[in-house]
Design a protein around this motif. Structure first.
Motif, PDB file in Angstrom:
ATOM      1  N   LYS A 117       0.758  -1.176   0.019  1.00 22.73           N
ATOM      2  CA  LYS A 117      -0.074   0.010  -0.149  1.00 22.73           C
ATOM      3  C   LYS A 117       0.850   1.271  -0.099  1.00 22.73           C
ATOM      4  O   LYS A 117       0.489   2.341  -0.566  1.00 22.73           O
ATOM      5  CB  LYS A 117      -1.069  -0.086   1.173  1.00 22.73           C
ATOM      6  CG  LYS A 117      -0.583   0.431   2.504  1.00 22.73           C
ATOM      7  CD  LYS A 117      -1.582   0.601   3.557  1.00 22.73           C
ATOM      8  CE  LYS A 117      -0.665   1.169   4.798  1.00 22.73           C
ATOM      9  NZ  LYS A 117      -1.571   1.252   5.797  1.00 22.73           N
ATOM     10  N   GLN A 118       1.952   1.118   0.674  1.00 21.54           N
ATOM     11  CA  GLN A 118       2.917   2.189   0.368  1.00 21.54           C
ATOM     12  C   GLN A 118       4.448   1.843   0.799  1.00 21.54           C
ATOM     13  O   GLN A 118       4.637   0.766   1.377  1.00 21.54           O
ATOM     14  CB  GLN A 118       2.606   3.422   1.569  1.00 21.54           C
ATOM     15  CG  GLN A 118       2.989   3.315   3.043  1.00 21.54           C
ATOM     16  CD  GLN A 118       2.250   4.550   3.919  1.00 21.54           C
ATOM     17  OE1 GLN A 118       1.160   4.311   4.038  1.00 21.54           O
ATOM     18  NE2 GLN A 118       2.960   5.143   4.237  1.00 21.54           N
ATOM     19  N   ASP A 123       6.767   7.298   1.955  1.00 17.79           N
ATOM     20  CA  ASP A 123       5.529   7.191   2.387  1.00 17.79           C
ATOM     21  C   ASP A 123       4.417   7.773   1.388  1.00 17.79           C
ATOM     22  O   ASP A 123       3.459   8.649   1.980  1.00 17.79           O
ATOM     23  CB  ASP A 123       5.470   7.854   3.784  1.00 17.79           C
ATOM     24  CG  ASP A 123       5.935   7.186   5.053  1.00 17.79           C
ATOM     25  OD1 ASP A 123       6.032   5.928   4.935  1.00 17.79           O
ATOM     26  OD2 ASP A 123       6.646   7.619   5.927  1.00 17.79           O
ATOM     27  N   ASN A 125       2.108   6.371  -0.741  1.00 14.08           N
ATOM     28  CA  ASN A 125       0.651   5.655  -0.932  1.00 14.08           C
ATOM     29  C   ASN A 125      -0.075   5.982  -2.149  1.00 14.08           C
ATOM     30  O   ASN A 125      -0.998   6.468  -1.961  1.00 14.08           O
ATOM     31  CB  ASN A 125       0.079   5.829   0.519  1.00 14.08           C
ATOM     32  CG  ASN A 125      -1.320   5.201   0.603  1.00 14.08           C
ATOM     33  OD1 ASN A 125      -1.791   4.631  -0.384  1.00 14.08           O
ATOM     34  ND2 ASN A 125      -1.826   4.864   1.617  1.00 14.08           N
ATOM     35  N   GLN A 126       0.542   5.818  -3.222  1.00 15.90           N
ATOM     36  CA  GLN A 126       0.024   6.316  -4.584  1.00 15.90           C
ATOM     37  C   GLN A 126       0.075   5.436  -5.613  1.00 15.90           C
ATOM     38  O   GLN A 126      -0.862   5.215  -6.511  1.00 15.90           O
ATOM     39  CB  GLN A 126       0.678   7.682  -5.041  1.00 15.90           C
ATOM     40  CG  GLN A 126       0.633   8.948  -4.089  1.00 15.90           C
ATOM     41  CD  GLN A 126       1.413  10.044  -4.481  1.00 15.90           C
ATOM     42  OE1 GLN A 126       2.239   9.971  -5.251  1.00 15.90           O
ATOM     43  NE2 GLN A 126       1.087  11.130  -3.602  1.00 15.90           N
TER      44      GLN A 126
ATOM     45  N   LYS B 100      -6.900   9.037   0.549  1.00 15.86           N
ATOM     46  CA  LYS B 100      -5.521   8.218  -0.178  1.00 15.86           C
ATOM     47  C   LYS B 100      -6.006   7.383  -1.151  1.00 15.86           C
ATOM     48  O   LYS B 100      -5.262   7.141  -2.122  1.00 15.86           O
ATOM     49  CB  LYS B 100      -5.281   7.388   0.966  1.00 15.86           C
ATOM     50  CG  LYS B 100      -4.470   8.118   2.150  1.00 15.86           C
ATOM     51  CD  LYS B 100      -3.914   7.327   3.194  1.00 15.86           C
ATOM     52  CE  LYS B 100      -3.336   7.759   4.459  1.00 15.86           C
ATOM     53  NZ  LYS B 100      -3.003   6.955   5.536  1.00 15.86           N
ATOM     54  N   SER B 116       1.397  13.897  -1.124  1.00 16.99           N
ATOM     55  CA  SER B 116       0.738  13.344   0.005  1.00 16.99           C
ATOM     56  C   SER B 116       0.977  13.827   1.237  1.00 16.99           C
ATOM     57  O   SER B 116       2.092  14.107   1.570  1.00 16.99           O
ATOM     58  CB  SER B 116       0.955  11.884   0.160  1.00 16.99           C
ATOM     59  OG  SER B 116       0.704  10.984  -1.142  1.00 16.99           O
TER      60      SER B 116
END
Lengths: 249, 315
Positions: A117-118, A123, A125-126, B100, B116
């Protein structure tokens, strides 16, 4: 079902990172590197799907410098069948990586792409979400459970207040959260076997994609340090301090 | 120049993430970002849109109330965001699971590298975000014409939910992608405040020894109106569900008071709570790293100290 897993090489999650004094980034020289923990979970899930007879082949892909072969080997030792390195010595950001992965997906035609997930370095998360968008596929992010269901994939997701279950049309993208599984340690015989498994190299440059970083890192700094406070001797002392000194209760 | 804030909501009310995201939007607006509009997408979310109209400094609320936005599936919401993004320079969402999930999907369709989890706005194109679980802060400048940004709620104070009078515009749905469908949700039922927004959080670690033992923390939580959290070790050991998890891989919290009970203080846990205003640690191991960040540390057996704390709070 053919499964593609994307993996990233990062500073080992248990290493305390140090910010370089010139603010250009964090120290990576002589630092232990490992597979990103969430990617490990993704690899484990793919291998389990193969062991259950659901997956026919598990292909693992990594984008980055030559040394990422090590990370691919780790995944092969866990049970993946073969590897692909999309080689680039340039800085890659999630959008660029998603574009590179898209071209690998188009070539390999998997039914499921698993990612962490990341990554625990940047960090962001994309990447999973972006790859899914570029392919026009469905997405099951932050997965804690994956089941096959009449040509669809049923994915349970970790969301803020609990869990959510979605049915996803395949081919699909799933990103692994912590509780999906507990990754295995590769056995010595499997590590030896992995050395013979093939890793194909694709030069990122030759794919002709716009993968230049869009975010420029101006400075990396230490967060303000937190000072250790005082020891209290008893609960009475603690409650007194919380009421009268900190005034938080 | 204008800013679109994608609201977090529960149909009849706005989520707290919206209020802190709006704070970040106001900071961008103050640096020349322009008008702020709020998008409320969902099914049966008119009440949330009404609430959004009263938010300060919001010019317009866009309501997309349609069947395909039920459960806010990313495959259906992202095309709406992409369509709207045409008219905006910034698109902001809270970095809760909804933001997210959706924001990067929309960003990829716009060929934008999203930013982010920002914790500070430096200028119209420069933002600060934590990396390595908050062990470093990265100041990044975006070269994209449009900026898609998720906002860490704990880094921006919630704006008051009143004072504005935005106009309301109703949008047509963008259709069902047919790619995914919602089967069910299993939400943790709790009378306690939500972990990420609670004023007080009390968390248990491996030292709790079992899930049943969390009941002693629950009693204290009830006295303090606190939310209940846990370390990853406690979640991994199966004591409590994952949505209790505070840390790098779980939730990031910054309450006024954080009480860590039987938590050693691994880097990964500290990453999720070290911005709390006051930290209390109760642990029988006086060498535990948690004491290095605690304002008040008590070296004690938690099975004696916690019931004692519960009693002391009655007085």
């Amino acid at each position: 079902m053919k499964v593609l897993v994307a993996v990233k090489r990062v500073i080992d999650a248990y290493v305390k990172v140090r910010v370089k004094s010139d603010g250009s980034g964090v120290e990576t020289a002589n630092v232990k590197m490992s597979m990103n923990p969430f990617c490990e979970i993704a690899v484990e899930e793919a291998v389990r799907l193969k062991e259950q007879g659901i997956a026919s082949e598990v292909v693992v892909v990594s984008c980055g410098p030559q040394v990422n072969q090590e990370t691919i080997r780790t995944a092969l030792a866990m049970g993946a069948d073969r590897g692909i390195l999309v080689q680039s010595d340039e800085e890659l950001q999630p959008l660029g990586i998603a574009k590179l992965l898209k071209s690998v997906v188009e070539k390999e035609q998997p039914d499921l792409v698993l990612l962490g997930k990341q990554a625990v370095d940047n960090d962001f998360n994309q990447t999973g979400q972006m790859l899914s968008a570029l392919l026009g596929w469905s997405q099951g992010t932050f997965a804690s459970k994956i089941e096959q269901q009449d040509g669809k994939l049923r994915v349970t997701r970790e969301i803020d207040g609990g869990l959510e279950t979605l049915d996803l049309a395949t081919p699909t993208i799933v990103t692994a959260d912590l509780r999906l599984n507990e990754p295995r340690y590769a056995s010595l015989p499997n590590i030896m076997k992995a050395k013979k498994k093939p890793i194909e190299t694709i030069e990122a440059e030759e794919l002709g994609l716009d993968i230049a970083p869009r975010l420029k890192v101006l400075n990396v700094s230490e967060p303000p340090a937190r000072q250790a406070g005082v020891r209290v001797e008893s609960i009475a002392d603690l409650v007194d301090k919380l009421k009268n000194e900190a005034k938080v209760i | 120049m204008s800013i679109l804030v994608i609201a977090d909501h529960e149909n009849d009310a706005l989520g707290s993430a919206t209020l802190s995201t709006l704070n970040a939007a106001q900071q961008i607006a103050a640096k020349g970002g322009g008008d702020i509009h709020v998008l409320v997408a969902g099914k049966g979310c008119a009440e949330a849109a009404k609430a959004a109209q009263t938010l300060p400094e919001v010019k317009k609320v866009l309501l997309a109330d349609s069947e395909e936005y039920d459960h806010l599936l990313a495959e259906n919401v992202a095309p709406l965001v992409v369509k709207l993004a045409e008219g905006y320079d910034y698109v902001l969402a809270g970095s809760a699971t909804f933001g997210k999930n959706v924001l990067p999907r929309a960003a990829a369709l716009l060929d934008v590298q999203p930013i982010s989890d920002i914790v500070a706005v430096e200028s119209g194109d420069t933002f600060v975000r934590p990396i390595y679980a908050g062990n470093a802060l990265s100041k990044v400048q975006s070269g994209d014409a449009k900026k898609l940004i998720s906002v860490r709620g704990t880094a921006f104070d919630a704006v008051p939910a009143e004072g504005g009078s935005a106009e309301l515009e109703t949008l047509e749905g963008t259709g069902d992608s047919g790619l995914s469908s919602h089967v069910g949700s299993e939400l943790t039922q709790s009378e306690r405040p939500e972990l990420t927004t609670a004023r007080v959080v009390i968390s248990g670690g491996r030292g709790m020894q079992s899930g049943d033992n969390f009941v002693i923390l629950e009693r204290v939580a009830d006295k303090l109106g606190a939310a209940l959290g846990a370390s990853r070790a406690a979640v991994d050991a199966g004591f409590v569900p994952n949505d209790y998890q505070v840390g790098q891989t779980g939730k990031v919290v910054a309450p006024e008071l954080y009480i860590a009970v039987g938590i050693s203080g691994a880097i990964q846990h500290l990453a999720g709570m070290k911005d709390s205003k006051v930290i209390v640690a109760i642990n029988k191991d006086e060498e535990a790293p948690i004491f290095q960040v605690a304002d008040y540390g008590l070296v004690a057996d938690l099975f004696e100290a916690v019931p004692e704390l519960e009693k002391a709070l009655d007085q």
